[in-house]
Every structure is written in C-alpha cells, then in structure tokens.
Design a protein around this motif. Sequence first.
Motif, mmCIF file in Angstrom:
data_model
loop_
_atom_site.group_PDB
_atom_site.id
_atom_site.type_symbol
_atom_site.label_atom_id
_atom_site.label_comp_id
_atom_site.label_asym_id
_atom_site.label_seq_id
_atom_site.Cartn_x
_atom_site.Cartn_y
_atom_site.Cartn_z
ATOM 1 N N ARG A 257 -22.156 3.797 18.647
ATOM 2 C CA ARG A 257 -21.584 2.818 19.622
ATOM 3 C C ARG A 257 -20.554 2.679 20.491
ATOM 4 N N LEU A 258 -19.447 3.498 20.201
ATOM 5 C CA LEU A 258 -18.283 3.801 20.703
ATOM 6 C C LEU A 258 -18.496 4.651 21.912
ATOM 7 N N SER A 259 -19.411 5.511 21.688
ATOM 8 C CA SER A 259 -19.736 6.437 22.783
ATOM 9 C C SER A 259 -20.434 5.750 23.846
ATOM 10 N N LEU A 260 -21.154 4.952 23.577
ATOM 11 C CA LEU A 260 -22.175 4.074 24.543
ATOM 12 C C LEU A 260 -21.210 3.154 25.360
ATOM 13 N N ALA A 261 -20.358 2.467 24.609
ATOM 14 C CA ALA A 261 -19.130 1.655 25.370
ATOM 15 C C ALA A 261 -18.642 2.587 26.404
ATOM 16 N N ALA A 262 -18.337 3.845 26.016
ATOM 17 C CA ALA A 262 -17.434 4.444 27.195
ATOM 18 C C ALA A 262 -18.513 5.233 28.185
ATOM 19 N N LEU A 263 -19.810 5.189 27.967
ATOM 20 C CA LEU A 263 -20.610 5.373 28.963
ATOM 21 C C LEU A 263 -21.041 4.195 29.910
ATOM 22 N N ASN A 264 -21.191 3.016 29.554
ATOM 23 C CA ASN A 264 -21.428 1.820 30.096
ATOM 24 C C ASN A 264 -20.301 1.403 31.108
#
Length: 594
Positions: A257-264
Amino acid sequence: MRAYADNDYPADHKPDWKIISGLWPYLAEFRGRVVLSLALLVLAKLATVATPIALKYIVDYLDQSRGADMLLWIPVVLVVAYGSLRFGATLFNELRDAVFARVAERAMRRVSLRIFEHLHQRELAFHLDRKTGGLARDIERGTNGISFLLRFTLFNIVPTLLEILMVAGVLFVAFNVGYVVAILVAVVVYVVFSIRITEWRTKFVREANARDNQSNSRAIDSLLNYETVKYFNNERYEAQLYDVDLDDWEQARLKNRLSLAALNSGQALIIGLAMIVIMAMAVREVARGEITLGDFTMINAYLLQLFIPLNALGFVYREIRQALVNVERLFKLLGDKPAIQDAPNATELAVDKGEVQFDHIHFAYRPDRLILQDVNFSIPAGHTLAVVGASGAGKSTLARLLFRFYEVDQGAIRIDGQDIRTVTQDSLRSAIGVVPQDTVLFNDTLYRNLAYGRPEATEEEVYRAAHLEDFIRSLPDGYETKVGERGLKLSGGEKQRVAIARVILKNPPLLILDEATSSLDSLSEQAILGALNEVSRQRTTLVIAHRLSTIRDANTILVMDGGRIVESGSHSELLELGGHYAHLWEQQHRSGEQ
C-alpha cells in the motif's frame, strides 16, 4: 512443506510478457466477436475524440454571437450533436463489453476445466506434497488473471494508445506542434515512471500474495483437522500460528500500500505539471488572439479526456503486471507434465482370467531409501493373496504400484501377461476396485456417495449394491442423508460399508483391500469381513492386512520385512514354520487375550 506458490519464483522475478500471446487460443474460438468488439472500440474512440470538437463550436458560436442576432437552432443542433457523441461513446463501449463478455467468460470456463482435469491427472506424489489452500488461491488468481488480460489488454491499453494518437493528430492539424510535443513528453515521462515504479513494487505484491497463500493454507489445514485441534485443546496454539502468518501478510500488504501511494502521487504530479504547461500555452495564445475561446475549451477537454484514461493506464499496467505473474504461475502448473503418463502406443487392458504377477520389483520413493527389493510373486486368477508385515515393510506400496500411482524402478507388474505400463491408466483403474483403510466421502448425500462407484448406474442397481437397508432405515433422511465433509457424520464401520458398496457397484475383476478393517472394533470388523468376503469371491484379490485374524482364509499369505518377502504360504503352513508369521500371530493373539 511450504505452500505451492511460495517456491515458484523469487520475489524479484519478472514475468514473461510473451504469456499474452498464449491467450490467443482463448480468443480464436470467437474470432467474429473479437473483430466486432474491436470495431465497436474504434467507433467509441472516434466519438470520444469528436466530442471536444463539438464543444469548441458551441463555445465559439456563443462567444461570437454575443450582442448580435443569434440563430437558436444552430446551438441547439450543436448541443444535440455534442450529447449524441457522448452517448455514442458510452453506447459503443457498452456494446463492445456485451459482445466480448462471452469470449472472456468462456476463456475462464475453458481454463478452469483444463486445470481441473490436469490436477486429476497429476501423480499421487504431487497431491501429497501440495497445500490445498495455496493451490486454490493460485488457481483462482490465475483464471481471473486470464480474464483480466483479455479484457484490459484489448480494451484499455489499445484504446488509450489509439486515443493518444488521435488527440495528437487533431492538435497537430488544428494548432501547432508544441501541443503535440508537450503531450507526448508528458505521456512518455508518465509511462516510464509508471513502469519503473511498478517494477520496483511488484516484489511487494508478490510477497503479499505468497503470505496470503500461506495464511490461507494454515487456516484450511487447521479447520480440516478440527477434531485433532480439539483433542489436544490447541485452539489458542492454532490461533497463534495463524496470527503469525497474518502478521507476515499484514506487513507485506503495508509495504504494498505504501509503494502504491508513492506511485499514485508521482503519477498525479506528472499529470498536474503537464496540465499546467499545456494550459499556460493555451492561455497565452488566447490572450494574443491566436486561438479562440472554443479552441481553449477544446484543448482543456482533450487534456481531461486524455489524462483520465492515462491515469487509469497506470492502474491497468500495475494490474496487468500482477495478472501476468498469476497467469504465469497457472501456466507453469499446467505445463508441468504428470509423472505417470500413458505410453504413446498404450492399449486397453484386456482382463480375461485376472492373474496378477509382480516380477522382481524394485522401488524407492526416494533414491536414498529403498522400499521394495526384488519382490516376486503371482496371484492366480480368482485367488486371494494377503500381505502382512510390520509398518514400513512395503505392504501398501504394492497396492499403490498395482494401481499405478507410482512406476516401478525395476521389474514389471503384469495382469494376464500385460505389462501395466503398456496399457492405458483409465482401463487399468477401471479393472481394479479399492477398499482403502481410510474411506473419505464427499460432502454430499449418502446416495451420491454410494453411486460414485458407477455414476451412470440406475437407482435399483445402487440399492442392490448397498446392502445397507437396516442402516438406511435408521437415518432420518434415508439415502438423502448428508454425510458431512470427508464423511465425518458417519462412523468408521459405516464409511467402510459405503466403500464396499461402491466397489460392488463398480464390479471390477481385480480387488485391493488396503487394511480395510484396521481402524474398526471387533464387532464392526466381523460385520465388514462378511461383506468383504462376498465382494472378493470370484475376484483376484490383494489384501494388505494388519490384523492377521482377517486373512486366515487367504489362499496365500506373504510376509514382508524390510522390503523383501521373507515367508510365503497358507495360514496353517506359516504357523507350522514358526517364523515371522508365527511370531506376529502369537503377539496379536496374546494382545487379544489381554
């Protein structure tokens, strides 16, 4: 033993994009639907790209007609055209999805059936090693991944690229190359950023899936062994083990989820900067009078229209990336060939008399542990041969080899002179009936479990084979009684009766009784023995026995020790010999008296 999915690939494994080409067979079945879907896709994109042009003319007409006489029908026509184009884009997309639905659903059906058949063709060793929970999750994710790849590769990646090219073309013709360059630079930066970050975070996605498989396998394994957990009062212990797996899953999901937040966040920044640059260019040209207010509106509409699907493209790429991993795992499972396969020129087994011969058999489950050493014996047609010996002597292995769950390392097993490796597995197993030590029933009605011996049998044939009238009458729902998961609602003796009834219904010429009464009490054993004697009459029978009292009437008794046959003869002959068998008989007789 680790879950199946845990040991397929390392965390940094990159999926093979060639897998997408392997989906063609699932599209080829409905070529017409695929072509029609693509045509509807193009029509939808044409309507989508034309919508801002209609909006431009509406704004320009209203802007230029301020303070002058306005012909009301012109803006009305333009508004109707604008609304029709928006509706047309949605309509064509919905029609496309409706036409393609059959393709995607049929693909999931085909692959689900294929994997189901493949798993039933796999050897026994595979099923002894695998964990049901993790394997089920892999199959579920793989089939869903195929559907996802079919839908989104065709209907998100392709149309988004098509729309980018169309919009770039319109801006190049209507305005200047600066807009095209700005949009293409933004798209390239966005795509490169999305791919790089997605590649980086894929290991977190795969780790989360592996931990999900692990926790799911733990939960299913614990629930299947519910009684054992209760016997040892280990509910808290099981919960602690499960929570450890859930903690690993939680940490993996958190990283995901944290890596997804960085991507978004990165994707939103790129889109925001691109919007600022392109809108600043348009504002400057409006201020200079180089473009109209309608042109400005059209550019703004194109940017919104373009970057919304482009933003979705980032999500779709992430999902396609994960779907590729899931499908690759599924295809790998399908690509692993069964260890036991029919010979290329395999023939149907022809059972005439039913004589079985084990010809100098050597076998080992593992190279460092030999199980059978030069085992050589025959079972004449219609005779009963019993095999006894201590645990680990290799008794049950004989039954597994005859049923061809495993291949012999040396020697041959023949039925009426036919090497079982030269006949089809289907014909071999059709000729053999098995009453196992532990009868596992399906979570269905008693009738369906009885009829499983020959599903096409009539009700009358099932009732005749059952021989369970007294037992059936004692049940509130009779033959429609649910037996529970693995048949746990029935006693051991009742389950053995069902197993015998299924063999009677199957009516095979050869019979294997693998310690069929070892888990029963003496009274139940006597009742079952009568049924077993009936079913083995006039059949060639191999009996794997633990209790010697159950095989006194066998034509021949073999005594095994350390994977070898150490004694052979009838019950009375072996007692007179005073060897291994006599010692075992005396031991069990003394235990019975005590």
